[in-house]
Design a protein around this motif. Structure first.
Motif, short mmCIF file in Angstrom:
data_model
loop_
_atom_site.label_atom_id
_atom_site.label_comp_id
_atom_site.label_asym_id
_atom_site.label_seq_id
_atom_site.Cartn_x
_atom_site.Cartn_y
_atom_site.Cartn_z
N UNK A 42 0.83 -1.21 0.00
CA UNK A 42 0.00 0.00 0.00
C UNK A 42 0.86 1.26 0.00
N UNK A 43 1.92 1.29 0.82
CA UNK A 43 2.81 2.45 0.85
C UNK A 43 3.59 2.61 -0.46
N UNK A 44 4.03 1.50 -1.03
CA UNK A 44 4.76 1.57 -2.29
C UNK A 44 3.87 2.09 -3.42
N UNK A 45 2.62 1.66 -3.43
CA UNK A 45 1.70 2.12 -4.48
C UNK A 45 1.35 3.58 -4.33
N UNK A 61 -6.15 -7.58 -9.61
CA UNK A 61 -6.08 -7.54 -8.14
C UNK A 61 -5.64 -6.17 -7.63
N UNK A 62 -4.73 -5.52 -8.34
CA UNK A 62 -4.32 -4.16 -7.94
C UNK A 62 -5.49 -3.19 -7.97
N UNK A 63 -6.28 -3.29 -9.00
CA UNK A 63 -7.43 -2.40 -9.12
C UNK A 63 -8.49 -2.76 -8.08
N UNK A 64 -8.71 -4.05 -7.86
CA UNK A 64 -9.76 -4.50 -6.95
C UNK A 64 -9.42 -4.21 -5.48
N UNK A 70 -5.87 2.19 -13.61
CA UNK A 70 -5.48 1.26 -14.66
C UNK A 70 -4.44 1.84 -15.61
N UNK A 71 -4.47 3.14 -15.80
CA UNK A 71 -3.55 3.74 -16.76
C UNK A 71 -2.10 3.76 -16.28
N UNK A 72 -1.87 3.52 -15.00
CA UNK A 72 -0.51 3.49 -14.46
C UNK A 72 0.04 2.06 -14.37
N UNK A 73 -0.73 1.07 -14.78
CA UNK A 73 -0.31 -0.33 -14.70
C UNK A 73 0.19 -0.78 -16.06
N UNK A 74 1.35 -1.42 -16.06
CA UNK A 74 1.93 -1.95 -17.29
C UNK A 74 2.15 -3.45 -17.11
N UNK A 75 1.68 -4.24 -18.06
CA UNK A 75 1.81 -5.69 -17.99
C UNK A 75 3.00 -6.10 -18.85
N UNK A 76 3.97 -6.77 -18.21
CA UNK A 76 5.15 -7.27 -18.90
C UNK A 76 5.34 -8.73 -18.58
N UNK A 77 5.54 -9.52 -19.58
CA UNK A 77 5.81 -10.94 -19.38
C UNK A 77 7.23 -11.12 -18.87
N UNK A 78 7.42 -12.08 -17.96
CA UNK A 78 8.77 -12.39 -17.48
C UNK A 78 9.49 -13.22 -18.51
N UNK A 79 10.78 -13.02 -18.60
CA UNK A 79 11.58 -13.76 -19.58
C UNK A 79 12.09 -15.04 -19.01
#
Length: 79
Positions: A42-45, A61-64, A70-79
């Motif tokens: 919560x503090x980090x966000x 889950x972040x939104x819920x 939503x506009x500050x969330x970026x989805x990146x796949x792990x390599x």
């Protein structure tokens, strides 16, 4: 969870890998650790300019749970 500042833009970025401890009551963690982890996220966000998550479920889950935009969330796949 990892917190860092981007060198080029100066934005504070938070990487969150998993939020299973929030929704799963059978997650093997004590109630104290669960609350401390929740408070730390919560503090980090609150200070984050952008959040990087590995998949769509963590973004939902972040939104819920944290009402994070939503506009500050970026989805990146792990390599």
């Amino acid at each position: 969870m990892r917190i860092y500042r981007d060198i080029r833009t100066g934005m504070r970025i938070v990487e969150i890998d998993d939020l299973t401890f929030l929704g799963d009551r059978d997650y093997p963690i004590s109630w104290l650790r669960r609350h401390l982890r929740h408070f730390r996220v919560k503090l980090a966000l609150r200070k984050a300019d952008r959040v990087i998550v590995p998949d769509y479920d963590v973004a939902v889950d972040l939104v819920r749970y944290y009402f994070f935009p939503k506009d500050k969330i970026e989805i990146r796949k792990k390599r």
